[in-house]
Scaffold this active site. Structure first.
Site: not given
Ligand SMILES: [Mg+2]
Length: 386
Positions: A24, A275
């Protein structure tokens, strides 16, 4: 009448290292493993609550590492909460905020476990403790970050065909602005109207680079840019927000409600990436949401690439929000090679579904926890068994 409230008897932490399905590639790190800190709280009535604190790329994303999250809990947060009433979640949040500065992800892991325990004892999902879910499914984006345009295109096409995702976030900021814009334009051109394309720069650009970048991105049909410049450059974020049509999203700029108020008051974003971990827990995230709503900003359900556990917790809160204008990116479990929940989170028809069940709606698979734990769970198990 004697009130019988269970106390907090034990707070345990475990570090899990779970390989990702592919590299990633982010502007600041390439992840091949995701590390999660699990928290288990045992209460005196036998009930148990579980939580997760997870960050991205060791110390390259933010000031907390998996190891610091664990040590903050084991050394400071846990001992302060032992013996307290388990149902007093707000009291615990307020006490920990007094005793511990920063360390929002560590606070989050413990807070989620407290909500989970409370929900299970009351026989309700955590969403009910926030007034009840108004959505049972939410749109979910996928992040294209293989580091290669061809691979990203194949991945995007497969996601569209299987109806798993039709919103893509491209991780950029590692190459030159010109190369990044060309990469985004190629992908947008290939998917056309079948998918929406956004980017996350993870703070990599200077203001000069961002001016060129935003112009190029909006010409390429990209609809949103996340954290183009450093979190502390609020005036630069405000300039970019006002000067371009492309939506500017604040992510790293938002560490809790105080930051949310400051970003909103400075017009330093069009959209808040909410978040849970960065906010300091579900309660503080709900306050960030309230500030975003009051300021008339767009909302987006962000992730720290948590396992199914942290993802379930985030879904409990996000499902209670009237409008998440930009959907969510709660795909963390899909990036991991191992599933740690007994019942995995369901993804279908471009959405992620709110899990059923009480508390956060997640049950751990003990074999998987033993397999992925850093401290040699497999060996420990053999020793205990033999
Ligand atoms: Mg981001």
């Amino acid at each position: 009448m004697v009130k019988n409230v269970p106390n907090i008897d034990l707070i345990e932490t475990t570090i899990l290292d779970i390989p990702t399905i592919r590299g990633h590639v982010l502007s600041m790190a390439t992840m091949r493993t995701q590390t999660a800190v699990l928290v288990e709280i045992r209460f005196s009535d036998g009930s148990v609550g579980i939580g997760e604190g997870t960050t991205i790329g060791g110390l390259s994303y933010g000031a907390e590492s998996p190891e610091s999250i664990r040590s903050a809990i084991d050394t400071y947060i846990g001992p302060a909460l032992l013996g307290r009433e388990g149902d007093d979640v707000n009291g615990a949040i307020q006490l920990v905020d007094k005793l511990v500065k920063g360390n929002r992800i560590a606070k989050t892991a413990v807070e989620i476990a407290l909500w989970d325990g409370l929900g299970k004892r009351l026989g309700v999902p955590v969403a009910q403790l926030f007034g009840g879910a108004v959505h049972d499914r939410l749109p979910v984006a996928w992040t294209l970050a293989s580091g290669n345009s061809e691979t990203d295109i194949l991945e995007a096409q497969e996601m569209i065909e299987t109806r798993r995702h039709n919103v893509f976030k491209l991780k950029i900021g590692k190459q030159s602005v010109r190369e990044d814009v060309a990469h985004v334009a190629r992908i947008k051109q290939t998917v056309g109207d079948a998918a929406r394309v956004r980017v996350d720069v993870n703070q990599a650009w200077s203001l000069d680079e961002a001016r060129w970048g935003l112009k190029g991105l909006q010409d390429a049909g990209c609809e949103l840019v996340e954290q183009p410049v450093q979190a502390r450059f609020q005036r630069a974020m405000a300039e970019l927000t006002s000067q371009y049509e492309i939506a500017v999203m604040a992510d790293e700029s938002l560490n809790g409600p105080e930051d949310a108020l400051s970003v909103a008051a400075s017009n330093a974003a069009d959209v808040f990436a909410i978040k849970v971990a960065q906010s300091g827990g579900l309660k503080r995230a709900s306050e960030v949401i309230a500030i975003g709503q009051a300021a008339g900003l767009g909302l987006y359900g962000g992730t720290m690439l948590e396992t199914g556990l942290g993802t379930a917790a985030a879904l409990q809160l996000f499902s209670t929000v009237e409008t998440l204008h930009w959907g969510t990116e709660l795909f963390g479990p899909l990036l991991l090679t191992g599933e740690i929940l007994a019942e995995p989170i369901t993804y279908r028809d471009f959405c992620v579904e709110l899990p059923a069940g009480n508390g956060i709606g997640a049950t751990l698979d003990p074999d998987k926890i033993a397999f992925f734990r850093r401290d040699g769970g497999r060996t420990m198990k053999t020793v205990v068994g033999g």
